[in-house]
Structures are given as C-alpha cells and as structure tokens.
Scaffold this motif. Structure first.
Motif, PDB file in Angstrom:
ATOM      1  N   HIS A  90      40.295  -9.525   4.191  1.00 13.91           N
ATOM      2  CA  HIS A  90      40.962  -8.317   4.712  1.00 13.91           C
ATOM      3  C   HIS A  90      41.793  -7.683   3.597  1.00 13.91           C
TER       4      HIS A  90
ATOM      5  N   TYR B 103      44.748  -6.884   3.541  1.00 14.46           N
ATOM      6  CA  TYR B 103      46.129  -7.349   3.430  1.00 14.46           C
ATOM      7  C   TYR B 103      46.247  -8.647   2.637  1.00 14.46           C
TER       8      TYR B 103
ATOM      9  N   ASP C  82      38.381  -3.531   6.634  1.00 12.77           N
ATOM     10  CA  ASP C  82      39.205  -3.628   7.840  1.00 12.77           C
ATOM     11  C   ASP C  82      38.558  -4.632   8.802  1.00 12.77           C
ATOM     12  N   SER C  83      39.217  -4.864   9.932  1.00 12.45           N
ATOM     13  CA  SER C  83      38.727  -5.957  10.780  1.00 12.45           C
ATOM     14  C   SER C  83      37.370  -5.642  11.416  1.00 12.45           C
TER      15      SER C  83
ATOM     16  N   ASN D 259      42.763  -8.211  17.668  1.00 14.43           N
ATOM     17  CA  ASN D 259      43.823  -9.171  17.305  1.00 14.43           C
ATOM     18  C   ASN D 259      44.200 -10.038  18.500  1.00 14.43           C
TER      19      ASN D 259
ATOM     20  N   SER E 152      41.383  -0.922  15.455  1.00 17.04           N
ATOM     21  CA  SER E 152      42.125   0.342  15.372  1.00 17.04           C
ATOM     22  C   SER E 152      41.211   1.502  14.966  1.00 17.04           C
TER      23      SER E 152
ATOM     24  N   HIS F  80      54.451  -4.105  11.299  1.00 18.40           N
ATOM     25  CA  HIS F  80      54.554  -2.655  11.533  1.00 18.40           C
ATOM     26  C   HIS F  80      55.793  -2.275  12.325  1.00 18.40           C
TER      27      HIS F  80
ATOM     28  N   HIS G 136      49.630   3.272   9.865  1.00 23.47           N
ATOM     29  CA  HIS G 136      48.741   2.508  10.752  1.00 23.47           C
ATOM     30  C   HIS G 136      49.291   2.643  12.174  1.00 23.47           C
TER      31      HIS G 136
ATOM     32  N   GLU H 189      49.712   0.735  14.539  1.00 18.30           N
ATOM     33  CA  GLU H 189      50.538  -0.351  15.082  1.00 18.30           C
ATOM     34  C   GLU H 189      52.023  -0.054  14.849  1.00 18.30           C
TER      35      GLU H 189
ATOM     36  N   THR I 212      43.112   0.687   8.582  1.00 21.48           N
ATOM     37  CA  THR I 212      43.320   0.435   7.151  1.00 21.48           C
ATOM     38  C   THR I 212      42.243   1.141   6.315  1.00 21.48           C
TER      39      THR I 212
HETATM   40  P1  13P Z   1      42.577  -2.969  10.750  1.00 26.09           P
HETATM   41  O1  13P Z   1      41.576  -3.175  11.823  1.00 26.09           O
HETATM   42  O2  13P Z   1      42.991  -1.529  10.611  1.00 26.09           O
HETATM   43  O3  13P Z   1      42.132  -3.571   9.465  1.00 26.09           O
HETATM   44  O4  13P Z   1      43.937  -3.710  11.191  1.00 26.09           O
HETATM   45  C1  13P Z   1      44.009  -5.090  11.339  1.00 26.09           C
HETATM   46  C2  13P Z   1      45.399  -5.536  11.395  1.00 26.09           C
HETATM   47  O5  13P Z   1      45.674  -6.676  11.625  1.00 26.09           O
HETATM   48  C3  13P Z   1      46.430  -4.543  11.173  1.00 26.09           C
HETATM   49  O6  13P Z   1      47.674  -5.137  11.177  1.00 26.09           O
END
Ligand code: 13P
Ligand code: SF4
Length: 348
Positions: free
Chosen positions: A42, A44, A62-63, A136, A151, A198, A221, A223, A238
């Motif tokens: 990811h 992050y 991203d996820s 998540n 997201s 966030h 973002h 969140e 992201t």
């Molecule tokens: P994304 O799906 O935008 O990568 O977000 C995952 C996430 O954990 C954001 O805090």
C-alpha cells in the motif's frame, strides 16, 4: 573539520545501517524469486517497501487495486505489505494462494471499531437496509455484507444504490459515510468508527496553513473529518489523490492523508512541492505524525523474516471466506463496470 569521537561513532552506526539495509533488500529480492512470491504494497508503507514492490514486478496501489492485482497475478504466494484487512481480502479472493504478511498485528482502527458480533446485531436490527461495508473490515464483517467498497468507489456505489431506491447501512467509517451521504443524497445509517490517522487533521490549522500558501491545492482523503473536507480542493482515494497531484496545474499541494503517500506523489509529480496537512492544531500540547502506526509495522526486517520463515500466513475459516467472497467480487465487478462505464450489474 575536526570530528569528535561521538561524531565518528554516529558515522559508523550510519554506515552499518546502510549496509544492513542494502543487504536486506538484496536478500528479499532473492527470496521473492525463490518462493515464487509477489509483493503487493500500500502507498502508506515505508518507501523502501514500495520501491522493492516496483523493482520486483510487484505492485504499489490503493486498497482496491491491491485486491485486483493480487487476484490477477499468477504467483503462488502473495506477500501483502499493508494492514491485516488487505491480506484478508487477498485470501478471500485467492484461497489457493498463500498470503503472507510481514506481521498480522498490523490492524486498522476502523476494523477494530467494528466487532463482527455487534455488527451482525446492528444489521439484524435494520433488515430493510442494503449492507455496505468499507474494505477496512474483518472477513467476518464482510461475510455479513451485501457489498464491500473502497474509498475509490464508495460514492459511485451509493449513487447507484440510491438510484435503485435502496436504503444503506454503512460501516464502519463515520467520516467517509457522512461524506458519501452528503454527496450522494442516499439514505444512509452510519456505524460510528473512525480512522485514528485522518481524524487528527485539524481544520483551523489547515486554514492557517492555506492562508500562508494561498497558491496551494488541498488534497484530502474522505476518511478526514467534514470540517477538513470542506477546505479541500479535491477529495478522493489515495490513487485519486496521487493522480490529482500529477495532473493539476498547481505547483504546491497540502496533503491530508497518511504521509507515506508522499513517496509516490513526489515520484508522480517531480518538481512539485508537498506539505503535510497539520495535525494537533493550534495550541496542542502534542502532535500526531499523520502516519498509520500499523502500516509502520511493515519493515524491511519483518518482510525479510516472513519470506525466510514462510509465516505469518493469513488463514480464514472457509465458510466465512465463501460468504465474504460474494460482496468482494461484487465490488470488483462494479469497479470494472464503472471503469468501462457499463453499469449492467447483476442484482445485489
Ligand atoms: P485507499 O483505499 O484510498 O487506499 O485507503 C485505504 C486506507 O486505509 C486509507 O486510510
Ligand atoms: Fe486504518 Fe487509518 Fe491506518 Fe488506513 S490509515 S489502515 S484507515 S488506521
């Protein structure tokens, strides 16, 4: 310049650390090949891990795209650098593959906020609502859902469901849910979870920073809290934030998300300047760092260890996995249809 013994000691420590880092990177590359494994990371995670994923034929994203990439890749082993729900999503989609993670302790405050038993009771109390859960979440929570979203597609899915006259039960992120509800006009009942990273962004401090940099474009973002989103020029996942940094004409950006993303942003938009959105705010006695403590558990050392020992590995009870598979596949199908703008989906 004369160097003191303590400066020499520091220089020695630094060169040992550099050698250690280089040695680990070489060993991880070798182990990935030997294990027929691919690294999916990811945005992050640590910059070294992102670079390794890219250099070895893996993927950084991203996820949503992490799930898609892992599902489509032919490697027998997926090594997921991220947080636990990302590894679980990979396993839900790929039961025949081994899914390894540098640590299974890398959780997520949203996942933690939504225990499966409480969530099932919440759903049972509102049987008239379509259950939409954010990625998540645990596999057990996904197993109770009609839809899983990330997201990048949450808003589009809410609009799609609202157009079909469906009322939504949303979990677990209240800020993302509130944003989607405001933007889509959908009837949404929200679980009250939040992201510890966030939630720390402060609107007043962001306003102060923007005043000092009136030319800066604010990327956030969803969140983040509503007051922060109200100050943003662009709100998105992201991947969408990185794309905005690349394509928008601004030369300076204020970024309201985990600061791990800056590695990719700088790569995507060289020469542009990126400032972290403020956390803590005016007069705060302590300052958070805008970095997810669980993402930070993915290190070169833990990655090397999992490739060496073959564990920890993600396991999901088969009946839960099968029930969770349906809403996850529905998400991928929706995202693919959206991409090609063909919204002819099977009924949820
Ligand atoms: P994304 O799906 O935008 O990568 O977000 C995952 C996430 O954990 C954001 O805090
Ligand atoms: Fe969860 Fe927030 Fe960390 Fe993302 S940044 S994994 S939402 S705690």
């Amino acid at each position: 310049m004369n160097t003191t013994p303590s400066m020499q000691g520091l220089a020695h420590k630094r060169s040992v650390a550099t050698l250690d880092r280089a040695r680990r990177i070489q060993r991880i590359k070798k182990l990935l090949v030997e294990r027929d494994a691919v690294l999916v990371a990811h945005y992050y995670t640590d910059a070294d891990l992102q670079a390794l994923a890219e250099e070895t034929g893996g993927y950084v994203s991203d996820s949503l795209d992490m799930a898609r990439f892992g599902h489509e890749h032919k490697a027998k082993t997926l090594v997921v650098a991220g947080v636990r729900f990302m590894g679980e999503t990979a396993k839900i989609l790929n039961p025949e593959k081994r899914v390894l993670m540098p640590t299974l302790e890398a959780t997520c405050s949203l996942d933690e906020s939504c225990p499966a038993d409480d969530f099932r009771a919440f759903c049972d109390a509102h049987p008239d609502r379509t259950v939409v859960v954010y990625a998540n979440t645990s596999a057990a929570v996904k197993a109770r859902a009609d839809w899983v979203v990330t997201s990048s597609i949450a808003l589009r899915l809410a609009r799609h469901l609202a157009a079909r006259g469906e009322k939504i039960l949303w979990a677990p992120d209240r800020h993302l849910g509130d944003y989607v509800r405001r933007e889509s006009g959908a009837d949404m009942l929200l679980w009250q979870g939040s992201c510890v990273v966030h939630e720390e962004f402060r609107a007043q401090a962001l306003l102060d920073l923007r005043k000092r940099h009136p030319d800066a474009c604010v990327l956030a973002h969803p969140e983040s809290p509503a007051a922060v989103l109200a100050l943003a020029d662009m709100i998105g996942s992201t991947s969408a934030m990185i794309e905005a940094a690349r394509t928008r004409p601004a030369r300076r950006f204020i970024v309201a998300t985990d600061n791990g993303i800056l590695y990719k942003m700088r790569q995507a938009a060289p020469g542009k300047e990126f400032l972290e959105a403020p956390t803590g705010g005016r007069g705060a006695t302590c300052k958070s760092c805008a970095h997810c403590p669980w993402m930070a558990m993915n290190t070169l050392a833990s990655l090397e260890a999992v490739l060496t020992t073959g564990g920890p590995e993600i396991h999901i009870e088969e009946s839960i996995r099968q029930r969770a598979l349906e809403p996850v596949l529905r998400m991928l199908k929706f995202a693919a249809a959206e991409k090609t703008e063909v919204l002819g989906l099977g009924n949820a």
